[in-house]
Design a protein around this motif. Sequence first.
Motif: not given
Length: 485
Positions: A4-7, A51-57, A81-87, A113-118
């Motif tokens: 799975v290609k992740v960016l 295949d999937v993108y992890l994007v910092d806020y 999938i959006i990533l942030t430093g705090k909720g 949790s990351l594996d499940r989310s992807i």
Amino acid sequence: MRQVKVLLIDDDEDDYILTKGVFDQISSSYELSWVNSYEKGIGSILKKQFDVYLVDYRLGKGTGIDLLNEAINSGCEQPIIILTGKGDLAIDEQAMNIGAADYLIKDEIEPSSLDRSIRYSIKEASVTKALKDSERKYRAIFEQAKDPILVSDYFGKIYDINSAGLKFLGYERSEILQLNTSAIFKNAEDGEKFRELMERSGSLSDFECELISGRVEACYCSLSSFIQTDMVNVKEVYHTIIHDLSYRKNIEERSVSLGKMSISEHIAKGLGEEIRDPLSTINLALDELAAEPAIVYNETVQSCLEIIKSNCDRVNQLMQNFISSTETKTLNLQRHNILTVIEEAISDVEDLIVGHNIKLTTQFHQSEQKVLLDKPKIKNALISVINNAVESMQSYPKMIHITSTADRGMYEIGVEDNGVGVDPKNQEKIFEPFFTTKKRAGGLGLTHAQRVLTTHNGSIKLKRLAQGSLFLIRIPIYHEGTLWF
């Protein structure tokens, strides 16, 4: 098994190193790549390289939400999938509403949790894509279908209609979506029966009824419908296919009219022969009596004989008119501009209209297209209908409005008056020979008009108005290369 290609789209290299460490703990099924700017990230998304993108806020130039919004609007089907430093609940809701597959807090990310989310994001994106593909196929079939298709519910709310349906019913999409199906059923009983049958069996075929178009025309139709669950509105809806039976209905009506015409012609000719012989005998006897020496100079007797002879001639003329009105004569078909025919008919009755102090208004569909017809016969038919309108008006102001339109291969001429109208019980009789409710009227004008139009493959119908009557005359438009049968 394909990796799975992740960016990862993040402008902080330290975050990339930390994220790579988490992926190293998961498995070898993932291939992680990294770009450090908004521009590179959106470029990769548009090229569909992963295949999937992890994007910092936080991305410097813009936010992860901005990038998500641009990606979704550009047709991105891969999960983001959006990533942030705090909720932040507000960011979480905003991201999910726009179309993010998930929302993760960096400090709380664990390998599992990351594996499940992807995995879940990819699975959900796959299901969503399949649904969208199905929706696109359905929409293409729905819009390209030649038959009108209407989507409504038990209460009559209209959710959708295809292009053929809009054209058939004569509405704009925004207009019909504001209507209830009760507004398009001519008879309320048909609408109730349709709903009852649908709720009882879940589907129906060939339910015949009349629908009212946006042009306030009645269209004879056959409905085939089935119930399906609308996943968007989470309720059952009726998918109804509308089959236009107007052509079949016109053929049936024309067949009945031709049958009546044939019977009328046969009766008229037989009756004419039966009446003509006695009338000839009576006229001969009257001539003999008038020449008798004993009464030749008796003015009273001679006057009575003249009255008898005059009425015999009148009966004979009525019989001739009756036979003429029922005869099917050969048509001399030529191409004419229908507007010219209408204008000539109006010109021929202009003195009559002026003499009765009638206000005449017109509204014509301008067209150079010609119609194949027998001009004198069609013109006389129009004159008969206009004369009928003139005779129907008894009080002022007297008004006649004549219109012409072209639709569905037919020219329609409307002759509307504000006269006394037609009693409903007489509506089926008005085209019968000698039927009339007017003084000094022969009762053959509308009979003749119907016969002429029927032989032209056209029709004439009466529409009762709140005040007065509207006669609708329809004549087929024949294009070059069309054969006349």
